[in-house]
Write a protein that holds these residues in place. Sequence first.
Motif, PDB file in Angstrom:
ATOM      1  N   ASP A  70      41.071  27.017  39.603  1.00  0.00           N
ATOM      2  CA  ASP A  70      42.078  26.631  40.605  1.00  0.00           C
ATOM      3  C   ASP A  70      43.396  27.368  40.365  1.00  0.00           C
ATOM      4  O   ASP A  70      44.091  27.763  41.315  1.00  0.00           O
ATOM      5  CB  ASP A  70      42.299  25.120  40.612  1.00  0.00           C
ATOM      6  N   GLU A  71      43.750  27.609  39.096  1.00  0.00           N
ATOM      7  CA  GLU A  71      44.968  28.373  38.779  1.00  0.00           C
ATOM      8  C   GLU A  71      44.794  29.826  39.214  1.00  0.00           C
ATOM      9  O   GLU A  71      45.719  30.424  39.785  1.00  0.00           O
ATOM     10  CB  GLU A  71      45.243  28.305  37.273  1.00  0.00           C
ATOM     11  N   ASP A 116      31.793  30.888  38.012  1.00  0.00           N
ATOM     12  CA  ASP A 116      32.705  30.274  38.985  1.00  0.00           C
ATOM     13  C   ASP A 116      34.030  31.031  39.019  1.00  0.00           C
ATOM     14  O   ASP A 116      34.569  31.330  40.088  1.00  0.00           O
ATOM     15  CB  ASP A 116      32.967  28.809  38.627  1.00  0.00           C
ATOM     16  N   LYS A 117      34.568  31.316  37.842  1.00  0.00           N
ATOM     17  CA  LYS A 117      35.858  32.008  37.782  1.00  0.00           C
ATOM     18  C   LYS A 117      35.748  33.429  38.340  1.00  0.00           C
ATOM     19  O   LYS A 117      36.621  33.893  39.070  1.00  0.00           O
ATOM     20  CB  LYS A 117      36.345  32.060  36.334  1.00  0.00           C
ATOM     21  N   LEU A 118      34.656  34.106  37.999  1.00  0.00           N
ATOM     22  CA  LEU A 118      34.447  35.467  38.503  1.00  0.00           C
ATOM     23  C   LEU A 118      34.306  35.476  40.026  1.00  0.00           C
ATOM     24  O   LEU A 118      34.781  36.395  40.697  1.00  0.00           O
ATOM     25  CB  LEU A 118      33.218  36.092  37.842  1.00  0.00           C
ATOM     26  N   ALA A 119      33.689  34.436  40.584  1.00  0.00           N
ATOM     27  CA  ALA A 119      33.575  34.333  42.046  1.00  0.00           C
ATOM     28  C   ALA A 119      34.952  34.181  42.683  1.00  0.00           C
ATOM     29  O   ALA A 119      35.246  34.793  43.718  1.00  0.00           O
ATOM     30  CB  ALA A 119      32.671  33.159  42.424  1.00  0.00           C
ATOM     31  N   VAL A 120      35.809  33.362  42.063  1.00  0.00           N
ATOM     32  CA  VAL A 120      37.186  33.199  42.558  1.00  0.00           C
ATOM     33  C   VAL A 120      37.925  34.531  42.484  1.00  0.00           C
ATOM     34  O   VAL A 120      38.657  34.912  43.413  1.00  0.00           O
ATOM     35  CB  VAL A 120      37.933  32.119  41.749  1.00  0.00           C
ATOM     36  N   MET A 121      37.749  35.247  41.370  1.00  0.00           N
ATOM     37  CA  MET A 121      38.404  36.546  41.216  1.00  0.00           C
ATOM     38  C   MET A 121      37.967  37.516  42.312  1.00  0.00           C
ATOM     39  O   MET A 121      38.790  38.176  42.948  1.00  0.00           O
ATOM     40  CB  MET A 121      38.094  37.128  39.825  1.00  0.00           C
ATOM     41  N   PHE A 158      47.062  31.879  41.930  1.00  0.00           N
ATOM     42  CA  PHE A 158      47.696  33.145  41.543  1.00  0.00           C
ATOM     43  C   PHE A 158      47.300  34.276  42.492  1.00  0.00           C
ATOM     44  O   PHE A 158      48.155  35.014  43.001  1.00  0.00           O
ATOM     45  CB  PHE A 158      47.309  33.489  40.098  1.00  0.00           C
ATOM     46  N   LEU A 159      46.010  34.417  42.757  1.00  0.00           N
ATOM     47  CA  LEU A 159      45.549  35.532  43.588  1.00  0.00           C
ATOM     48  C   LEU A 159      46.009  35.387  45.033  1.00  0.00           C
ATOM     49  O   LEU A 159      46.283  36.384  45.711  1.00  0.00           O
ATOM     50  CB  LEU A 159      44.024  35.658  43.510  1.00  0.00           C
ATOM     51  N   SER A 160      46.125  34.156  45.504  1.00  0.00           N
ATOM     52  CA  SER A 160      46.640  33.975  46.879  1.00  0.00           C
ATOM     53  C   SER A 160      48.118  34.351  46.948  1.00  0.00           C
ATOM     54  O   SER A 160      48.586  34.871  47.964  1.00  0.00           O
ATOM     55  CB  SER A 160      46.400  32.547  47.370  1.00  0.00           C
TER      56      SER A 160
END
Length: 398
Positions: A85-86, A119-124, A90-92
Amino acid sequence: MDGRESRNSFNRPSTAPQAVYIHIPFCTNKCFYCDFNSYVLKDQPVMDYLRALDREMELTVRETPPGEIKSIFVGGGTPTVLKPDEMEFFLSSVRRHFPDWAADIEFSMEANPGTTDRDKLAVMKDGGVNRVSFGVQAFQNELLSGIGRIHNTDDVFRSLENAMAAGLDNLSIDLMFGLPNQTVEMLDYSMSRALELGLPHYSIYSLKVEENTLFHTLYQKNQLPLPAEEDELKMYLLLMERMEQAGYKQYEISNFAKPGYESRHNITYWRNEDYYGLGAGAHGYVNRCRHVNIKGVNPYNEATQQGRPILERFEVPREEAMEDFVMVGLRVLEGISDDRFQRQFGVRLEDMFGEQLGKMLNAGLLERTAAGGYRLSRKGILFGNEVFAEFVGALDGK
């Protein structure tokens, strides 16, 4: 234009910056050799920092609007210690403040093995990251624990697998040589394991014992078992030979890539071009001005409430910019271009550095390029620091 006017002109293009560096200063732990501006994650105000970073981006682009962004690099610390979520927040923020991305943007993020689940890599990937650089350092667990890394070789393979499963295939790993208790044979083994991965890019650095690190304390007490200089040179020759045999081009002193996979963001630095520097302790270079941000996390967070969190900002004198152009540019093995130098400064390389260039040519450390510039020779690659030292302060008093 007469000679004096030409000599005093500084034709650095004042176009909007097209590269962005962003610093995430949090780490799971502090490595024994690290003097970067980083802080152990436990009890840190991470979301406060990300909000402050969002505010700095807003203030920065208001002051100097961006052009089409060609590269973004998120370094640290370990940016991938952010929770999903962080990371999404950040990326947005990045996308909101720097919306105009080149179609082929290179968006890199540093990562430590073991800090990147799927999950984190998908967000990235959803947030635009398309290149990940993993700090591997070695493929022997005993060497990794001896330098303060908390991952092991299993974490490396799992992290790379996860990245590829997430659709991230522009991957790089960092390796190190000259480590305590490392032998030439151990580096050879690490090179074999690394090359088996068939990645598009590798960065391979020699250990530097920096002040304010555990290694420096041990070194001062003569308790750091570093390889002999002769062995370190053998390691560098070995890694260059192994990379060349495997079909990788050495495009910079410490960097090797398959064609088209050179780090475009780092080339921005090596060409002495403009870039935004955002985050605690970050450095930026915009319109002939360098700036350094406030370092500590809480001081940085507080400073953004008052305005841009800049600790120091100064205009780079023309002579210093020329020296930077040569020293940084010679790190890239294609060398420095007299044409590019003239476009930026209005004079020829030989007019300013004739003595130094001649000396290095005669010593066999530089050679001329077909394009009328200069580059490190094969011998010069091994003794790059000696070459660069020739240009430090070379224009003092001119």
